[in-house]
Design a protein around this motif. Structure first.
Motif, short mmCIF file in Angstrom:
data_model
loop_
_atom_site.label_atom_id
_atom_site.label_comp_id
_atom_site.label_asym_id
_atom_site.label_seq_id
_atom_site.Cartn_x
_atom_site.Cartn_y
_atom_site.Cartn_z
N HIS A 1 0.83 -1.21 0.00
CA HIS A 1 0.00 0.00 0.00
C HIS A 1 0.87 1.26 0.00
CE1 HIS A 1 -3.41 2.63 1.29
NE2 HIS A 1 -2.44 3.26 1.94
N GLU A 2 1.86 1.30 0.88
CA GLU A 2 2.72 2.48 0.95
C GLU A 2 3.56 2.62 -0.33
OE1 GLU A 2 2.14 4.64 3.08
OE2 GLU A 2 0.87 3.36 4.34
N LEU A 3 3.91 1.50 -0.95
CA LEU A 3 4.59 1.56 -2.23
C LEU A 3 3.72 2.27 -3.26
CD1 LEU A 3 6.88 0.74 -4.20
CD2 LEU A 3 5.65 -1.43 -4.52
N GLY A 4 2.41 2.04 -3.19
CA GLY A 4 1.50 2.75 -4.08
C GLY A 4 1.64 4.25 -3.96
N HIS A 5 1.70 4.75 -2.72
CA HIS A 5 1.90 6.20 -2.53
C HIS A 5 3.24 6.65 -3.11
CE1 HIS A 5 -1.66 6.78 -0.14
NE2 HIS A 5 -1.29 5.89 0.77
N ALA A 6 4.27 5.85 -2.91
CA ALA A 6 5.59 6.21 -3.43
C ALA A 6 5.58 6.28 -4.95
CB ALA A 6 6.64 5.20 -2.95
N LEU A 7 4.97 5.31 -5.59
CA LEU A 7 4.91 5.31 -7.05
C LEU A 7 4.12 6.51 -7.57
CD1 LEU A 7 4.28 1.50 -7.63
CD2 LEU A 7 6.32 2.76 -8.35
N ILE A 8 3.01 6.81 -6.93
CA ILE A 8 2.20 7.96 -7.34
C ILE A 8 3.00 9.24 -7.23
CG2 ILE A 8 0.23 9.38 -6.66
CD1 ILE A 8 -1.18 6.70 -5.91
N ASP A 9 3.78 9.37 -6.14
CA ASP A 9 4.58 10.58 -5.94
C ASP A 9 5.75 10.67 -6.90
OD1 ASP A 9 5.76 12.89 -4.59
OD2 ASP A 9 7.19 11.47 -3.74
N VAL A 10 6.58 9.65 -6.94
CA VAL A 10 7.81 9.71 -7.73
C VAL A 10 7.52 9.77 -9.22
CG1 VAL A 10 9.95 8.51 -8.30
CG2 VAL A 10 9.15 8.55 -5.93
N LEU A 11 6.53 9.02 -9.66
CA LEU A 11 6.20 8.98 -11.08
C LEU A 11 5.18 10.05 -11.47
CD1 LEU A 11 5.90 5.11 -11.50
CD2 LEU A 11 7.83 6.57 -12.16
N GLN A 12 4.71 10.82 -10.47
CA GLN A 12 3.72 11.88 -10.71
C GLN A 12 2.51 11.32 -11.48
OE1 GLN A 12 4.07 15.49 -9.58
NE2 GLN A 12 5.08 13.99 -8.27
N LEU A 13 1.97 10.24 -10.93
CA LEU A 13 0.87 9.55 -11.60
C LEU A 13 -0.45 10.28 -11.35
CD1 LEU A 13 1.72 5.85 -10.66
CD2 LEU A 13 2.36 7.12 -12.73
N PRO A 14 -1.31 10.32 -12.35
CA PRO A 14 -2.65 10.87 -12.13
C PRO A 14 -3.50 9.91 -11.31
CG PRO A 14 -2.51 9.93 -14.33
CD PRO A 14 -1.12 9.84 -13.74
N VAL A 15 -4.28 10.46 -10.41
CA VAL A 15 -5.16 9.64 -9.58
C VAL A 15 -6.57 10.22 -9.69
CG1 VAL A 15 -5.70 8.80 -7.28
CG2 VAL A 15 -3.31 9.09 -7.97
N LEU A 16 -7.47 9.42 -10.21
CA LEU A 16 -8.87 9.83 -10.31
C LEU A 16 -9.62 9.17 -9.15
CD1 LEU A 16 -9.39 9.39 -14.16
CD2 LEU A 16 -8.76 11.46 -12.90
N GLY A 17 -9.89 9.96 -8.13
CA GLY A 17 -10.50 9.41 -6.92
C GLY A 17 -9.55 9.54 -5.75
N ARG B 1 11.44 10.85 0.36
CA ARG B 1 11.29 9.65 -0.48
C ARG B 1 11.58 8.39 0.35
NH1 ARG B 1 11.68 11.77 -5.96
NH2 ARG B 1 9.87 13.17 -5.98
N MET B 2 10.77 8.20 1.38
CA MET B 2 11.03 7.10 2.31
C MET B 2 9.72 6.45 2.75
SD MET B 2 13.15 7.11 5.90
CE MET B 2 14.73 7.25 5.05
N ILE B 3 9.71 5.13 2.72
CA ILE B 3 8.61 4.34 3.29
C ILE B 3 9.03 3.88 4.68
CG2 ILE B 3 7.26 2.22 3.09
CD1 ILE B 3 7.62 2.44 0.04
N THR B 4 8.20 4.14 5.67
CA THR B 4 8.50 3.76 7.05
C THR B 4 7.44 2.82 7.57
OG1 THR B 4 9.63 5.86 7.52
CG2 THR B 4 8.83 4.60 9.41
N LEU B 5 7.89 1.71 8.11
CA LEU B 5 7.02 0.77 8.82
C LEU B 5 7.35 0.88 10.30
CD1 LEU B 5 6.25 -2.12 10.12
CD2 LEU B 5 4.84 -1.42 8.18
N CYS B 6 6.42 1.32 11.09
CA CYS B 6 6.67 1.54 12.52
C CYS B 6 6.58 0.23 13.29
CB CYS B 6 5.67 2.53 13.09
SG CYS B 6 5.65 4.14 12.25
N THR B 7 7.50 0.04 14.24
CA THR B 7 7.46 -1.15 15.07
C THR B 7 6.15 -1.21 15.86
OG1 THR B 7 8.66 0.03 16.83
CG2 THR B 7 9.96 -1.31 15.29
N GLU B 8 5.63 -0.03 16.22
CA GLU B 8 4.37 0.00 16.97
C GLU B 8 3.20 -0.52 16.13
OE1 GLU B 8 7.00 3.43 18.41
OE2 GLU B 8 6.41 2.56 16.48
N TYR B 9 3.29 -0.36 14.82
CA TYR B 9 2.24 -0.86 13.94
C TYR B 9 2.18 -2.39 14.01
CZ TYR B 9 -0.36 -1.81 9.64
OH TYR B 9 -1.28 -2.27 8.72
#
Length: 252
Positions: free
Chosen positions: A46-62, A233-241
């Motif tokens: 899921h977080e990779l999805g946000h990274a791809l949208i940001d880095v690739l400047q992808l259009p998001v409808l919705g 440009r960083m994905i973080t997974l928290c230990t608390e999660y």
């Protein structure tokens, strides 16, 4: 395609040899450890999805959050062998159900103003998409996860729409050439969660490339969360999660 491994057993061994520091250690109970590991993988996608949208400047409808949920299911379906994919999906759906129950038990009102869809909406969406990708082989899973029949009828079309949308925008996001990928943060070798994510980094780098490098880290955050930081440009997974996932599972 990847096969399911006894990830909880592997993680237990890593945890035993970890350095003296604050670190999430997978529980000894195999079912609990498998649930946490599976949901960490789904959340990473899921977080990779946000990274791809940001880095690739992808259009998001919705909603961007919905788009990221869709990619998570697409990667489960595309990367893993059937039994493993089904286990990851079931853990992902279960996590949404447990989060909804946790919020209700805490007296929280539904977060209608949040950028995320409601937990139970996300539950049915991920189940629907996964079922829609292969309805012939996943009917029993959909029934076990109580996907309503009227929604199930529409799921193949929902899958086709989500998969086609992501395929279209990622057509040029190929590895190699001038494209970068993901990298693990330095100094995290031997940490159970980081080693789990390191395997996913390898799998993703075989599929996608980006014009900028994205770092993946495990960290103590002070809150149960996982997130993508566009500034660094960083994905973080928290230990608390991970700990919260374990606590929710064990409370059931």
């Amino acid at each position: 395609m990847r096969f399911l491994i006894t990830v909880w057993a592997m993680m237990l061994g890593l945890a035993a040899g970890a350095q003296a520091q604050t670190v999430y250690e997978f529980p000894e109970d195999e079912a609990t450890a498998a649930f946490v590991a599976n949901e960490v993988i789904a959340t990473f996608y899921h977080e990779l999805g946000h990274a791809l949208i940001d880095v690739l400047q992808l259009p998001v409808l919705g909603k961007e959050e919905d788009a990221a949920d869709h990619l998570s299911v697409i990667l489960m379906n595309d990367i893993w062998e059937e039994d493993a994919a089904a286990e990851i999906l079931a853990s992902d759906a279960t996590a949404y159900a447990l989060m909804a129950a946790q919020r209700e038990a805490g007296g929280e009102e539904p977060a209608y103003s949040d950028e995320h869809s409601l937990d139970l909406q996300r539950y049915y969406t991920v189940v629907c998409l996964f079922y829609g990708a292969n309805p012939d082989d996943r009917a029993e899973l959909a029934q076990d996860l109580e996907l309503p029949s009227e929604r199930a009828e529409r799921c193949p079309d929902e899958w086709e729409s989500a998969a086609a949308s992501w395929d279209a925008v990622l057509a040029d996001a190929t590895p190699g050439a001038d494209n970068y990928g993901l990298e693990m943060a330095e100094g995290q070798e031997g940490l159970p969660l980081a080693d789990l994510l390191a395997e996913e980094v390898v799998a993703i780098n075989d599929r996608f490339g980006m014009p900028d490098l994205v770092t993946v880290q495990v960290a103590d955050c002070g809150v149960a969360n996982a997130f993508y930081d566009p500034e660094h440009r960083m994905i973080t997974l928290c230990t608390e999660y991970a700990q919260n996932l374990q606590d929710m599972w064990e409370a059931e």
